[in-house]
Design an enzyme around this catalytic site. Structure first.
Site, PDB file in Angstrom:
ATOM      1  N   ASP A 196      -5.496   1.462  -2.490  1.00 44.53           N
ATOM      2  CA  ASP A 196      -4.557   1.804  -1.411  1.00 44.53           C
ATOM      3  C   ASP A 196      -5.068   1.146  -0.136  1.00 44.53           C
ATOM      4  O   ASP A 196      -6.063   0.403  -0.173  1.00 44.53           O
ATOM      5  CB  ASP A 196      -4.423   3.336  -1.262  1.00 44.53           C
ATOM      6  CG  ASP A 196      -3.027   3.732  -0.793  1.00 44.53           C
ATOM      7  OD1 ASP A 196      -2.616   3.232   0.270  1.00 44.53           O
ATOM      8  OD2 ASP A 196      -2.351   4.516  -1.478  1.00 44.53           O
ATOM      9  N   HIS A 270       0.889  -0.605   0.507  1.00 43.01           N
ATOM     10  CA  HIS A 270      -0.364   0.156   0.407  1.00 43.01           C
ATOM     11  C   HIS A 270      -1.489  -0.764  -0.066  1.00 43.01           C
ATOM     12  O   HIS A 270      -2.238  -0.426  -0.996  1.00 43.01           O
ATOM     13  CB  HIS A 270      -0.195   1.353  -0.534  1.00 43.01           C
ATOM     14  CG  HIS A 270       0.600   2.466   0.086  1.00 43.01           C
ATOM     15  ND1 HIS A 270       0.119   3.238   1.123  1.00 43.01           N
ATOM     16  CD2 HIS A 270       1.857   2.918  -0.165  1.00 43.01           C
ATOM     17  CE1 HIS A 270       1.034   4.131   1.474  1.00 43.01           C
ATOM     18  NE2 HIS A 270       2.109   3.961   0.719  1.00 43.01           N
ATOM     19  N   GLU A 334       6.875   2.944  -0.474  1.00 41.93           N
ATOM     20  CA  GLU A 334       6.656   2.805   0.969  1.00 41.93           C
ATOM     21  C   GLU A 334       6.255   1.383   1.360  1.00 41.93           C
ATOM     22  O   GLU A 334       5.140   1.139   1.812  1.00 41.93           O
ATOM     23  CB  GLU A 334       5.573   3.807   1.405  1.00 41.93           C
ATOM     24  CG  GLU A 334       5.999   5.248   1.147  1.00 41.93           C
ATOM     25  CD  GLU A 334       4.953   6.278   1.572  1.00 41.93           C
ATOM     26  OE1 GLU A 334       5.364   7.314   2.110  1.00 41.93           O
ATOM     27  OE2 GLU A 334       3.752   6.058   1.366  1.00 41.93           O
TER      28      GLU A 334
HETATM   29  C1  ACM Z   1       3.938   8.641  -2.475  1.00 44.31           C
HETATM   30  O1  ACM Z   1       3.673   9.820  -2.253  1.00 44.31           O
HETATM   31  N1  ACM Z   1       3.926   7.759  -1.470  1.00 44.31           N
HETATM   32  C2  ACM Z   1       4.259   8.163  -3.791  1.00 44.31           C
END
Ligand code: ACM
Length: 617
Positions: A196, A270, A334
């Site tokens: 991440d 991410h 995201e």
């Molecule tokens: C998430 O909680 N961004 C998958």
């Protein structure tokens, strides 16, 4: 009259802990249980006979007995003719049995002389877990197992628990303990969130900077990012990653417990840790990037370039070697499009590929990666954002932003794993609205909410419902810097998840779960050295009751724990009154008395304090 109504209310809501438990204490509640009279006595003399001495379930049980100080002998019954098979003081563990069982199913027949456990492959392991749960130690080397017949199998084939090791790193021992507790409760997929923005945690030999650079951040945000806490950092470097040997060790450890590890390699968002290590993954390699030191979304993401696809493919080649399971989770959630919108390369790509806009690049990116992963005989899972711009042809969708994405994917004939935060499956949410809860990301996901979740939306038709292959809860660790905090957020909610994932809906019963079975499990979990959130006393809550005479009937939420209470307005502690029987309180006309409780376990763990305002105003 008020008093009469109140007494009736108390009688109706009286805790059910005193009643016999139809599920014999087993979590997750089995498909069917028939109780018989009597007990089987387990001692070190008890013989374990099996047709599969090398099966993982048999080895697990033998190991359990050894650790319990019994060390029973294991006999391969295929080597014995009928005459030499014992019929007294014996436990039979069999894979080859007459009759039929659903996938992962088992049947457990416990009589005073003999226990027979038949299991369909992994089912033998789940039968062993139920058997272990039924063992009641009496003295050293001597235990009782209640006579019963249990037939059992899971509702879903994917029963997952996730762990984010990027925001905070959890070492090999912790991950093994996590896998242990998952396996006690018949969960079978460990979703390991390995990369991440705030840290890349998996050694990749061809790209060493991913860990040399990407596994380290200079500092970490202090306090809550979302609640407007001051912009403060701890000024302390933070790092950690798993070597490939450690990953192999964990995958093998999980496999011995019938748990498949699903690695998540996040893309295209991410990805700050990777972009900081290899800026050529970004759309602007001339810039320098740093590993994230706070939370949320970052705008610098992988560029959908041939260079990125080549590097990601080479990274994944090492991932395929380490993780033999079918699924590779590629994230996909995201993804801000800012960097793509600003990039001349991306603008040209949108034209060349006939895409609508930058959103289309997300689908293009995921589909490219899916093609590569499918060609290596693996399947992708992605968060529900992978629906945007069109689903990759074979993708399984993890529905986290409610159920909408999951419903849409199932309607398109794709497999779905439900994990909505709105369904109480985000274990980074607080476990109550009390100000006594530790820092959490926000939200409120009490045990009852997790327990009540049903992963199959009613809007789906029968054929579409079959695409809901399971359910998962997620442990995002922005606000979990320690093992004990992670345990606290995980437990006991993970036990509720196990019942959501395993138990038929008609057998689910929150009161039976939380009042009759959970207290014994929490005592065992404490003995195993895990931390957990101690539920408030059964029968206690933050509430206001009106009347003159009250009878407060409580039970400990953890077997062996004590309940302390006060009526003087102070928070109760060990120096206060110990609850031993229903407490009768009379409140004078026009007055109010606060009845406060706390549960303290044998190891000293404490519940929140509850306050019932008893008002006669
Ligand atoms: C998430 O909680 N961004 C998958």
């Amino acid at each position: 009259m008020k008093q009469i109504i109140l007494m009736l209310l108390v009688a109706f809501s009286a805790p059910v802990f005193a009643q016999a438990d139809a599920n014999l204490g087993i979590i997750p509640a089995p498909v069917s249980v028939k109780k018989y009279k009597g007990n089987f006595r387990l001692t070190s003399e008890t013989i374990i006979m099996t047709d599969s001495p090398n099966h993982r379930a048999v080895r697990y049980f033998a190991d359990y007995l050894k650790k319990s100080g019994m060390g029973n002998s294991i006999t391969d019954m295929t080597m014995l003719d009928e005459r030499h098979r014992v019929n007294k003081n014996v436990i039979v563990l069999a894979l080859n049995f007459k009759g039929d069982l659903p996938s992962e199913g088992y049947e457990l027949d416990i009589n005073e002389d003999k226990i027979v456990l038949n299991g369909r492959y992994a089912g033998l392991f789940y039968g062993v877990q139920s058997l272990i749960q039924l063992i009641k130690p009496v003295s050293a080397g001597n235990a009782l197992i209640p006579c019963a017949y249990v037939k059992d199998y899971p509702r879903f084939s994917y029963r997952g628990m996730h762990l984010d090791v990027s925001r905070h790193f959890f070492d090999v021992d912790y991950v093994k303990r996590y896998i242990d507790i998952m396996s006690f409760y018949k969960l079978n997929h460990f979703h390991w969130h390995l990369t991440d923005d705030q840290g890349w945690r998996i050694e990749i030999k061809k790209y060493p900077k991913l860990t040399e650079v990407g596994s380290k951040r200079a500092q970490t945000k202090i306090g809550s990012q979302s609640k407007g806490d001051p912009d403060l950092y701890d000024n302390t470097p933070y790092e950690g990653f798993y070597t490939q040997d450690q990953i192999r060790e964990i995958v093998a450890y999980a496999d011995a417990r019938f748990i498949t590890v699903v690695p998540e390699i996040e893309m295209p968002g991410h990805s700050m840790a990777a972009v900081a290590s290899y800026p050529e993954l970004s759309c602007d390699p001339t810039r320098s990037y740093k590993v994230g030191d706070h939370w949320g979304e970052f705008k610098d993401v992988y560029c959908p370039s041939e260079e990125t696809f080549r590097i990601m493919g080479e990274i994944l080649n090492e991932v395929f070697e380490l993780f033999p399971g079918r699924y590779i989770h590629i994230g996909g959630d995201e993804v801000p499009k800012d960097a793509w919108k600003a990039s001349e390369f991306c603008k040209q790509l949108i034209t060349d590929r006939n895409l609508k806009d930058a959103e289309g690049l997300q689908s293009y990116f995921i589909s490219r990666m899916e093609r590569y992963i499918n060609a290596q005989h693996h399947s992708i899972i992605g968060w529900d954002e992978i629906l945007e711009g069109g689903l990759a042809p074979n993708a399984t969708v993890m529905s986290w932003r409610g159920e909408k994405g999951g419903i849409s994917a199932a309607q398109q004939g794709h497999d779905v794993i439900m994990t909505p935060g709105s369904g109480g499956l985000y274990f980074d949410h607080a476990q109550s609205k009390s100000t006594q809860e530790p820092l959490a990301i926000g939200g409120n996901a009490p045990l009852s909410k997790t327990y009540a979740y049903d992963p199959v939306p009613a809007v789906l038709g029968k054929d579409e419902q079959k695409h809901v292959i399971g359910v998962q809860a997620n442990l995002w660790t922005e606000y979990m810097a320690t093992n004990s905090k992670a345990d606290y957020m995980l437990l006991p909610r993970m036990l509720a998840l196990s019942e959501v994932a395993w138990t038929p809906v008609k057998n689910k019963d929150f009161r039976n779960f939380s009042e009759q079975r959970l207290p014994g499990h929490l005592a065992r979990i404490e003995n195993k050295g895990y931390n957990f959130r101690v539920p408030v006393a059964i029968g206690a809550s933050d509430t206001t009751l009106t009347g003159a005479k009250f009878t407060m009937e409580l039970a400990p939420s953890v077997e062996g724990a004590k309940i302390y209470y006060t009526i003087d307005g102070y928070a109760p502690r060990e120096t206060d009154l110990v609850y031993t029987e229903p407490v009768k309180i009379t409140v004078p006309q026009g007055k109010e008395i606060e009845f406060k409780t706390i549960v303290i376990t044998p190891a000293g763990k404490r519940s929140n304090v509850t306050t019932a305002k008893l008002s006669n105003k």
